[in-house]
Write a protein that holds these residues in place. Structure first.
Motif, PDB file in Angstrom:
ATOM      1  N   ASP A 160     -28.552  19.046  39.754  1.00 10.66           N
ATOM      2  CA  ASP A 160     -28.346  19.465  41.339  1.00 10.66           C
ATOM      3  C   ASP A 160     -28.143  18.333  42.362  1.00 10.66           C
ATOM      4  OD1 ASP A 160     -28.277  21.911  40.543  1.00 10.66           O
ATOM      5  OD2 ASP A 160     -30.383  22.384  41.118  1.00 10.66           O
ATOM      6  N   VAL A 161     -28.096  16.959  41.761  1.00 15.13           N
ATOM      7  CA  VAL A 161     -28.346  15.793  42.423  1.00 15.13           C
ATOM      8  C   VAL A 161     -26.735  15.601  42.907  1.00 15.13           C
ATOM      9  CG1 VAL A 161     -28.290  13.526  42.676  1.00 15.13           C
ATOM     10  CG2 VAL A 161     -30.180  14.524  41.645  1.00 15.13           C
ATOM     11  N   ASP A 162     -26.592  15.568  44.251  1.00 17.01           N
ATOM     12  CA  ASP A 162     -25.210  15.116  44.868  1.00 17.01           C
ATOM     13  C   ASP A 162     -25.430  13.702  45.392  1.00 17.01           C
ATOM     14  OD1 ASP A 162     -22.815  14.768  46.095  1.00 17.01           O
ATOM     15  OD2 ASP A 162     -22.873  16.436  47.298  1.00 17.01           O
ATOM     16  N   VAL A 163     -24.755  12.670  44.440  1.00 12.52           N
ATOM     17  CA  VAL A 163     -24.893  11.203  44.520  1.00 12.52           C
ATOM     18  C   VAL A 163     -24.529  10.906  46.091  1.00 12.52           C
ATOM     19  CG1 VAL A 163     -24.065   9.047  43.807  1.00 12.52           C
ATOM     20  CG2 VAL A 163     -24.650  10.756  42.371  1.00 12.52           C
ATOM     21  N   ASP A 164     -23.539  11.732  46.600  1.00 10.68           N
ATOM     22  CA  ASP A 164     -22.904  11.193  48.010  1.00 10.68           C
ATOM     23  C   ASP A 164     -23.972  11.665  49.036  1.00 10.68           C
ATOM     24  OD1 ASP A 164     -20.581  10.310  46.989  1.00 10.68           O
ATOM     25  OD2 ASP A 164     -19.766  12.349  46.933  1.00 10.68           O
ATOM     26  N   ASP A 165     -25.136  12.371  48.836  1.00 10.03           N
ATOM     27  CA  ASP A 165     -26.226  12.348  49.956  1.00 10.03           C
ATOM     28  C   ASP A 165     -27.152  11.249  49.745  1.00 10.03           C
ATOM     29  OD1 ASP A 165     -25.205  14.897  50.061  1.00 10.03           O
ATOM     30  OD2 ASP A 165     -26.983  16.029  48.938  1.00 10.03           O
ATOM     31  N   TYR A 166     -27.098  10.462  48.982  1.00 11.20           N
ATOM     32  CA  TYR A 166     -27.905   9.391  49.023  1.00 11.20           C
ATOM     33  C   TYR A 166     -27.462   7.822  48.858  1.00 11.20           C
ATOM     34  CZ  TYR A 166     -30.635  13.072  47.119  1.00 11.20           C
ATOM     35  OH  TYR A 166     -31.443  14.392  47.121  1.00 11.20           O
ATOM     36  N   ILE A 167     -28.305   6.981  49.606  1.00  9.59           N
ATOM     37  CA  ILE A 167     -27.975   5.661  49.546  1.00  9.59           C
ATOM     38  C   ILE A 167     -28.442   4.864  48.516  1.00  9.59           C
ATOM     39  CG2 ILE A 167     -29.955   4.923  50.993  1.00  9.59           C
ATOM     40  CD1 ILE A 167     -27.764   2.888  52.404  1.00  9.59           C
ATOM     41  N   CYS A 168     -29.635   5.260  47.938  1.00  9.69           N
ATOM     42  CA  CYS A 168     -30.372   4.354  46.714  1.00  9.69           C
ATOM     43  C   CYS A 168     -30.843   5.435  45.782  1.00  9.69           C
ATOM     44  CB  CYS A 168     -31.512   3.739  47.436  1.00  9.69           C
ATOM     45  SG  CYS A 168     -32.600   2.608  46.520  1.00  9.69           S
ATOM     46  N   HIS A 176     -25.602  10.213  33.289  1.00 13.54           N
ATOM     47  CA  HIS A 176     -24.293  10.273  34.059  1.00 13.54           C
ATOM     48  C   HIS A 176     -24.795  10.113  35.671  1.00 13.54           C
ATOM     49  CE1 HIS A 176     -20.571  12.041  35.358  1.00 13.54           C
ATOM     50  NE2 HIS A 176     -21.142  12.897  36.224  1.00 13.54           N
ATOM     51  N   THR A 177     -25.951  10.739  36.109  1.00 15.88           N
ATOM     52  CA  THR A 177     -26.510  10.165  37.464  1.00 15.88           C
ATOM     53  C   THR A 177     -26.458   8.793  37.787  1.00 15.88           C
ATOM     54  OG1 THR A 177     -27.438  12.546  37.547  1.00 15.88           O
ATOM     55  CG2 THR A 177     -28.033  10.877  39.050  1.00 15.88           C
ATOM     56  N   VAL A 178     -27.062   7.934  36.862  1.00 10.18           N
ATOM     57  CA  VAL A 178     -27.264   6.557  37.045  1.00 10.18           C
ATOM     58  C   VAL A 178     -25.760   6.145  37.250  1.00 10.18           C
ATOM     59  CG1 VAL A 178     -27.844   4.535  36.021  1.00 10.18           C
ATOM     60  CG2 VAL A 178     -29.306   6.447  35.845  1.00 10.18           C
ATOM     61  N   ARG A 179     -24.764   6.475  36.235  1.00 13.68           N
ATOM     62  CA  ARG A 179     -23.637   5.970  36.325  1.00 13.68           C
ATOM     63  C   ARG A 179     -22.984   6.162  37.339  1.00 13.68           C
ATOM     64  NH1 ARG A 179     -21.709   8.119  31.732  1.00 13.68           N
ATOM     65  NH2 ARG A 179     -22.971   6.542  30.502  1.00 13.68           N
ATOM     66  N   ASP A 180     -23.090   7.389  38.079  1.00 11.71           N
ATOM     67  CA  ASP A 180     -22.341   7.586  39.404  1.00 11.71           C
ATOM     68  C   ASP A 180     -22.906   6.982  40.574  1.00 11.71           C
ATOM     69  OD1 ASP A 180     -20.671   9.708  38.124  1.00 11.71           O
ATOM     70  OD2 ASP A 180     -21.686  11.472  39.004  1.00 11.71           O
ATOM     71  N   PHE A 181     -24.346   6.723  40.538  1.00 11.65           N
ATOM     72  CA  PHE A 181     -24.797   5.693  41.605  1.00 11.65           C
ATOM     73  C   PHE A 181     -24.192   4.363  41.623  1.00 11.65           C
ATOM     74  CE2 PHE A 181     -28.029   9.079  42.723  1.00 11.65           C
ATOM     75  CZ  PHE A 181     -28.474   8.670  43.875  1.00 11.65           C
ATOM     76  N   ASP A 241     -21.056   2.858  44.323  1.00 13.92           N
ATOM     77  CA  ASP A 241     -21.658   1.592  45.234  1.00 13.92           C
ATOM     78  C   ASP A 241     -22.958   1.703  45.884  1.00 13.92           C
ATOM     79  OD1 ASP A 241     -19.285   0.039  44.582  1.00 13.92           O
ATOM     80  OD2 ASP A 241     -18.252   0.769  46.120  1.00 13.92           O
ATOM     81  N   LYS A 242     -23.792   2.563  45.113  1.00 15.93           N
ATOM     82  CA  LYS A 242     -25.055   2.941  45.728  1.00 15.93           C
ATOM     83  C   LYS A 242     -26.093   2.006  45.189  1.00 15.93           C
ATOM     84  CE  LYS A 242     -23.466   6.917  47.376  1.00 15.93           C
ATOM     85  NZ  LYS A 242     -23.554   7.393  48.624  1.00 15.93           N
ATOM     86  N   ILE A 243     -27.310   1.729  45.693  1.00 10.65           N
ATOM     87  CA  ILE A 243     -28.048   0.618  45.222  1.00 10.65           C
ATOM     88  C   ILE A 243     -29.017   1.577  44.135  1.00 10.65           C
ATOM     89  CG2 ILE A 243     -30.407  -0.413  46.142  1.00 10.65           C
ATOM     90  CD1 ILE A 243     -28.932  -0.071  49.157  1.00 10.65           C
ATOM     91  N   THR A 302     -20.294  -2.855  47.509  1.00 10.52           N
ATOM     92  CA  THR A 302     -19.053  -2.794  46.683  1.00 10.52           C
ATOM     93  C   THR A 302     -19.230  -3.540  45.678  1.00 10.52           C
ATOM     94  OG1 THR A 302     -17.906  -2.262  48.489  1.00 10.52           O
ATOM     95  CG2 THR A 302     -16.686  -3.054  46.742  1.00 10.52           C
ATOM     96  N   ARG A 303     -19.112  -3.064  44.431  1.00 10.85           N
ATOM     97  CA  ARG A 303     -19.064  -3.783  42.995  1.00 10.85           C
ATOM     98  C   ARG A 303     -18.336  -3.284  41.957  1.00 10.85           C
ATOM     99  NH1 ARG A 303     -24.516  -1.715  43.332  1.00 10.85           N
ATOM    100  NH2 ARG A 303     -24.667   0.479  42.676  1.00 10.85           N
ATOM    101  N   ASN A 304     -18.040  -3.967  41.023  1.00 13.81           N
ATOM    102  CA  ASN A 304     -17.568  -3.511  39.712  1.00 13.81           C
ATOM    103  C   ASN A 304     -18.403  -2.962  38.954  1.00 13.81           C
ATOM    104  OD1 ASN A 304     -14.918  -4.539  40.679  1.00 13.81           O
ATOM    105  ND2 ASN A 304     -15.537  -6.653  39.704  1.00 13.81           N
TER     106      ASN A 304
END
Length: 187
Positions: free
Chosen positions: A66-74, A95-100, A104-106, A182-184
């Motif tokens: 249920d995690v929405d990565v866009d809700d978090y900065i880190c 998948h959650t780790v990869r999405d963060f 460009d999340k911390i 921002t990162r690759n």
């Protein structure tokens, strides 16, 4: 720049997390003003490992699915030997780790938690550290492995063990205040 009171941080873990590696960041990040949620595979409480035996339970706020990565900065990933070993076999967690990372999340991982970063395919070419027993895993996955209390590479923070928690949490707070990175994405 991000104000800590505006920061929303996710801790992702399951049973067997190293007690101090979840509890210390949870308390200190909340004390700094951040909103911190805990995500577990089933959205239920999880039990920690406290050095040599089972520790305290921690309530979850949501399921990993249920995690929405866009809700978090880190994203904070506590270690312990059991917790990341279980999570790296959980497709939703990886998948959650990869999405963060892709967004460009911390991402901050301590002790054995870099196993999740390896599984997500995001370590190649990055300076990283970890618990000594998994440094070969990091090296084999293409990371530039160092032995110091905190390594940071484009917003990905890693530390070695509970002894590094003061520096680990301080670096998370510093990076959150700086904002998204921002990162690759590693190949």
């Amino acid at each position: 720049m991000t104000n800590m009171t505006d920061a929303k941080i996710l801790i992702m873990a399951t049973n067997g997390f190293e007690q101090s590696e979840l509890q210390t960041p949870l308390k200190e990040l909340r004390d700094a003003g951040a909103t911190v949620d805990i995500a577990t595979p089933d959205g239920k409480a999880i039990k920690g490992w406290n050095e040599s035996d089972w520790g305290e339970s921690v309530e979850a706020d949501l399921k990993i699915s249920d995690v929405d990565v866009d809700d978090y900065i880190c994203l904070v990933l506590p270690g312990g030997q059991i917790n990341p070993d279980i999570l790296r076999t959980d497709e939703k967690a990886v998948h959650t780790v990869r999405d963060f990372v892709a967004k460009d999340k911390i991402v901050a991982a301590i002790c054995h938690a870099p196993w999740l970063l390896i599984e997500a395919g995001v370590v190649k070419g990055r300076e990283m550290t970890s618990y000594h027993s998994i440094r070969t895993d990091l090296k084999n996955a293409g990371a530039n492995v160092v032995d110091k209390e905190v390594a940071i590479s484009n917003g990905i923070i890693t530390s070695r063990s509970p002894e590094d928690l003061p520096a680990f949490v301080a670096k998370i707070i510093e990076e959150v205040k700086e904002g998204e990175h921002t990162r690759n994405v590693a190949a």
